[in-house]
Design a protein around this motif. Structure first.
Motif, PDB file in Angstrom:
ATOM      1  N   ILE A  63      83.666  -1.350  54.654  1.00 53.94           N
ATOM      2  CA  ILE A  63      85.104  -2.117  55.663  1.00 53.94           C
ATOM      3  C   ILE A  63      84.722  -3.643  55.791  1.00 53.94           C
ATOM      4  N   ILE A  64      86.070  -4.708  56.565  1.00 55.99           N
ATOM      5  CA  ILE A  64      86.277  -5.662  56.344  1.00 55.99           C
ATOM      6  C   ILE A  64      85.814  -5.919  57.882  1.00 55.99           C
ATOM      7  N   TRP A  65      85.116  -7.381  58.045  1.00 50.86           N
ATOM      8  CA  TRP A  65      84.588  -6.980  59.533  1.00 50.86           C
ATOM      9  C   TRP A  65      84.928  -8.962  59.685  1.00 50.86           C
ATOM     10  N   ASN A  66      85.608  -9.377  60.662  1.00 48.94           N
ATOM     11  CA  ASN A  66      86.165 -10.957  61.162  1.00 48.94           C
ATOM     12  C   ASN A  66      84.857 -11.642  61.933  1.00 48.94           C
ATOM     13  N   THR A  67      84.117 -10.991  61.190  1.00 46.08           N
ATOM     14  CA  THR A  67      83.183 -12.109  61.626  1.00 46.08           C
ATOM     15  C   THR A  67      82.352 -12.810  60.366  1.00 46.08           C
ATOM     16  N   THR A  68      80.448 -13.844  60.838  1.00 43.96           N
ATOM     17  CA  THR A  68      80.127 -13.838  59.743  1.00 43.96           C
ATOM     18  C   THR A  68      78.504 -13.852  59.328  1.00 43.96           C
ATOM     19  N   ASP A  69      77.718 -13.741  58.529  1.00 41.80           N
ATOM     20  CA  ASP A  69      76.588 -14.134  58.293  1.00 41.80           C
ATOM     21  C   ASP A  69      75.863 -15.190  59.185  1.00 41.80           C
ATOM     22  N   GLU A  70      76.536 -16.013  58.802  1.00 40.21           N
ATOM     23  CA  GLU A  70      76.137 -16.982  59.454  1.00 40.21           C
ATOM     24  C   GLU A  70      75.899 -16.733  61.331  1.00 40.21           C
ATOM     25  N   ILE A  71      76.444 -16.189  61.989  1.00 40.35           N
ATOM     26  CA  ILE A  71      75.826 -15.922  63.223  1.00 40.35           C
ATOM     27  C   ILE A  71      75.839 -14.230  64.012  1.00 40.35           C
ATOM     28  N   GLU A  72      76.442 -13.245  62.954  1.00 36.39           N
ATOM     29  CA  GLU A  72      75.660 -12.207  63.155  1.00 36.39           C
ATOM     30  C   GLU A  72      75.078 -11.563  62.265  1.00 36.39           C
ATOM     31  N   ASN A  73      74.602 -12.157  61.728  1.00 32.08           N
ATOM     32  CA  ASN A  73      73.495 -11.679  60.087  1.00 32.08           C
ATOM     33  C   ASN A  73      72.379 -10.311  61.018  1.00 32.08           C
ATOM     34  N   HIS A  74      71.731 -10.091  61.832  1.00 30.32           N
ATOM     35  CA  HIS A  74      70.838  -9.800  62.331  1.00 30.32           C
ATOM     36  C   HIS A  74      71.993  -8.450  62.661  1.00 30.32           C
ATOM     37  N   HIS A  75      72.782  -8.030  63.115  1.00 29.39           N
ATOM     38  CA  HIS A  75      73.967  -6.682  63.567  1.00 29.39           C
ATOM     39  C   HIS A  75      74.274  -6.640  62.500  1.00 29.39           C
ATOM     40  N   LEU A  76      74.429  -7.419  61.697  1.00 27.09           N
ATOM     41  CA  LEU A  76      75.252  -7.002  60.366  1.00 27.09           C
ATOM     42  C   LEU A  76      74.283  -6.124  59.449  1.00 27.09           C
ATOM     43  N   SER A  77      73.416  -6.449  58.909  1.00 28.24           N
ATOM     44  CA  SER A  77      71.772  -5.899  58.480  1.00 28.24           C
ATOM     45  C   SER A  77      71.833  -4.598  58.860  1.00 28.24           C
ATOM     46  N   ILE A  78      71.878  -4.546  60.400  1.00 24.19           N
ATOM     47  CA  ILE A  78      71.864  -2.838  60.848  1.00 24.19           C
ATOM     48  C   ILE A  78      73.522  -1.796  60.429  1.00 24.19           C
ATOM     49  N   LEU A  79      74.268  -2.893  60.693  1.00 23.45           N
ATOM     50  CA  LEU A  79      75.423  -2.128  60.248  1.00 23.45           C
ATOM     51  C   LEU A  79      75.361  -1.561  58.728  1.00 23.45           C
ATOM     52  N   ARG A  80      74.700  -2.483  57.860  1.00 26.57           N
ATOM     53  CA  ARG A  80      75.194  -2.007  56.724  1.00 26.57           C
ATOM     54  C   ARG A  80      74.220  -1.260  56.051  1.00 26.57           C
ATOM     55  N   GLU A  81      73.051  -0.900  56.983  1.00 25.81           N
ATOM     56  CA  GLU A  81      72.394   0.168  56.111  1.00 25.81           C
ATOM     57  C   GLU A  81      72.621   1.464  57.456  1.00 25.81           C
ATOM     58  N   ASP A  82      73.074   1.650  58.290  1.00 24.40           N
ATOM     59  CA  ASP A  82      73.629   2.520  58.869  1.00 24.40           C
ATOM     60  C   ASP A  82      74.954   2.928  58.112  1.00 24.40           C
ATOM     61  N   PHE A  83      75.423   1.912  57.760  1.00 25.58           N
ATOM     62  CA  PHE A  83      77.679   2.978  57.399  1.00 25.58           C
ATOM     63  C   PHE A  83      76.768   3.314  55.529  1.00 25.58           C
ATOM     64  N   GLN A  84      76.657   2.137  55.134  1.00 27.19           N
ATOM     65  CA  GLN A  84      75.957   3.029  53.776  1.00 27.19           C
ATOM     66  C   GLN A  84      77.285   2.786  52.976  1.00 27.19           C
ATOM     67  N   VAL A  85      77.812   1.551  53.424  1.00 26.16           N
ATOM     68  CA  VAL A  85      79.156   1.592  52.425  1.00 26.16           C
ATOM     69  C   VAL A  85      79.802   0.090  52.396  1.00 26.16           C
ATOM     70  N   PRO A  86      80.099  -0.653  51.562  1.00 27.82           N
ATOM     71  CA  PRO A  86      80.014  -2.756  51.570  1.00 27.82           C
ATOM     72  C   PRO A  86      80.441  -2.573  52.139  1.00 27.82           C
ATOM     73  N   ILE A  87      80.066  -3.298  53.407  1.00 25.77           N
ATOM     74  CA  ILE A  87      80.464  -4.191  54.593  1.00 25.77           C
ATOM     75  C   ILE A  87      80.814  -6.051  54.337  1.00 25.77           C
ATOM     76  N   PHE A  88      81.473  -6.298  54.213  1.00 31.61           N
ATOM     77  CA  PHE A  88      82.552  -8.108  53.849  1.00 31.61           C
ATOM     78  C   PHE A  88      83.156  -8.731  54.654  1.00 31.61           C
ATOM     79  N   SER A  89      82.311  -9.451  54.993  1.00 32.22           N
ATOM     80  CA  SER A  89      81.695 -10.214  56.675  1.00 32.22           C
ATOM     81  C   SER A  89      82.855 -11.872  56.104  1.00 32.22           C
ATOM     82  N   ILE A  90      83.990 -11.599  56.369  1.00 29.77           N
ATOM     83  CA  ILE A  90      85.026 -12.892  55.396  1.00 29.77           C
ATOM     84  C   ILE A  90      85.120 -13.072  56.319  1.00 29.77           C
ATOM     85  N   GLY A  91      85.224 -13.329  57.667  1.00 35.98           N
ATOM     86  CA  GLY A  91      85.010 -14.729  59.284  1.00 35.98           C
ATOM     87  C   GLY A  91      85.013 -15.948  58.936  1.00 35.98           C
ATOM     88  N   PRO A  92      85.087 -16.637  59.823  1.00 36.87           N
ATOM     89  CA  PRO A  92      86.866 -15.940  60.496  1.00 36.87           C
ATOM     90  C   PRO A  92      87.684 -16.172  59.505  1.00 36.87           C
TER      91      PRO A  92
END
Length: 449
Positions: A202-231
């Protein structure tokens, strides 16, 4: 990159979806990939704005559909049915003619274009989902889908102001599609859109700097690499993505305004105002005595009625203090030193563009992810105000002055500057998004090895 690799992009045909996908294409091209864009004829991007991309049109049979929120599902149903066969044919041709664009290593598709994963899976070609919204919005949608499956909808009105469990500070009122009147087919469509099928990342238009909590949860849920490369717009080389011609004359007007003095007003490409709200907004802006740049799209308002209900010499009344255009180069506007506030519908692209430039906001969310984004702005980041209650001239005047000239607004401007710094740090060498992009580049390159 030792060999030429091709990435095929499939955007959804709406401005808020096309923009990040084309930006992603520019990002990946800067990393050495050749880019092919398979797009619907409906709301097709202009190939002249992206001369180094290859564009492949998909006949979709979308005719006489109005571009309103409740009709979007009809458009998407039509597209997902009619584009599948032609898209498969394109992929077969690309895979057989490697000398043209290089080896096709993957397809990156907008999550609501669900026919793509079926085609990719059938051709044993890796697919990657691109999500143009923020992570909190996806988690909110999944929560609502759970309520629906447990027959817990509709919720009582008394519960709407309560905080959603595990989604603090979002309230039930912020959740999308809580109404019991939403047809079953919409929930079925959303359930499909919120899974990833056989996609490998999954590629996400966001960044760990502003959504680290939600990204951490979704990385566990989806079990595939999540690339947060936004903005995305800060990672991409300059690229034109607007489906509507932009009026650049407004930049000349901004050039003669004082720093941080102008309120930019734009409600995006879909949200519209009714006749009364349009008139009340106009009077509120006039009475606020603050300079403003206002985007009024012909298709979103009754321009004739607007003109007839404004006093004679309306433009003379606002004089040099106001500038009205049909569409504006938004990223340039928000980056201009004269702009000190943004009255927005709070689409995710607009929200990211605003915080990336340190511009505080007045939030007027309407549907979808906009409610979640507005809560981020007002209650998480504290960089904006929500337009509460009835949008009348008194409320508009008061809210505009709160943002633009009060101590409260100045404090928000300082916090917005901190958000700008976070976004800047994320995309710089060593930042979160910078590192994730390098990881994505390596991941895609290895898909065919």
């Amino acid at each position: 990159m030792s060999r030429r690799c091709c990435v095929v992009l499939v955007p959804a045909p709406f401005q808020g979806h096309i923009t990040p996908m084309l930006q992603l294409g520019a990002i990946l091209q800067s990393k050495g990939f050749s880019i092919v864009v398979a797009h619907t004829m409906y709301n097709a991007p202009d190939p002249l704005n992206h001369s180094t991309f290859t564009f492949l049109p998909l006949p979709d049979e979308v005719v006489d559909f109005d571009n309103t929120y409740m009709n979007l599902l009809n458009i998407l149903d039509t597209i997902n049915i009619n584009c599948k066969s032609r898209f498969q044919g394109y992929l077969v041709q690309l895979m057989e003619n490697v000398e043209l664009h290089g080896e096709v290593v993957c397809v990156i598709y907008d999550a609501i274009m669900n026919f793509v994963d079926d085609v990719g899976n059938g051709l044993q070609l890796p697919t990657i989902v691109m999500r143009p919204f923020n992570c909190a919005h996806l988690r909110a949608h999944r929560y609502v889908l759970g309520l629906r499956s447990e027959n817990c909808l509709p919720l009582p009105e008394s519960q709407m102001e309560e905080t959603v469990p595990d989604l603090h500070p979002f309230k039930f009122r912020d959740m999308p599609l809580l109404s019991n009147e939403i047809p079953d087919r919409i929930f079925k469509f959303l359930k499909t859109a919120h899974t990833i099928g056989s996609s490998c990342a999954i590629i996400w238009n966001t960044t760990d700097e502003i959504e680290n909590h939600h990204l951490s949860i979704l990385r566990e849920d989806f079990q595939v690499p999540i690339f947060s490369i936004g903005p995305f717009h800060k990672m991409a080389p300059p690229t034109k993505t607007s489906l509507v011609e932009e009026d650049n004359n407004c930049i000349d007007w901004l050039d003669i305004q004082a720093p941080n003095s102008v309120l930019y007003v734009s409600l995006g490409s879909i949200v519209s105002m009714d006749d009364k709200e349009l008139i009340e907004t106009a009077w509120g802006l006039i009475n606020s005595e603050q300079p403003f740049l206002w985007v009024i799209r012909d298709i979103s308002v009754n321009v004739a009625k607007f003109n007839s209900q404004m006093p004679d010499g309306f433009l003379e009344i606002i004089g040099d203090r106001g500038c009205i255009v049909k569409w504006a180069p938004q990223k340039t506007v928000l980056g201009h030193s004269a702009v000190g506030g943004f009255w927005s519908h709070c689409g995710w692209n607009s929200t990211l563009e605003s915080i990336s430039e340190g511009v505080p906001m007045i939030c007027r969310p309407d549907f979808g992810d906009q409610l979640i984004n507005a809560r981020y702005v007002t209650d998480v980041w504290n960089v904006g105000l929500k337009m509460e209650g009835i949008v009348d001239r008194e409320n508009v005047e008061k809210t505009v002055r709160r943002l633009m000239v009060s101590v409260e607004g100045n404090d928000m401007r300082k916090k917005a500057a901190e958000m700008k710094h976070k976004c800047q740090e994320s995309v710089r060498e060593g930042g979160c998004s910078f590192r994730r992009l390098n990881e994505l580049t390596e991941f895609i390159s290895m898909l065919s090895s």
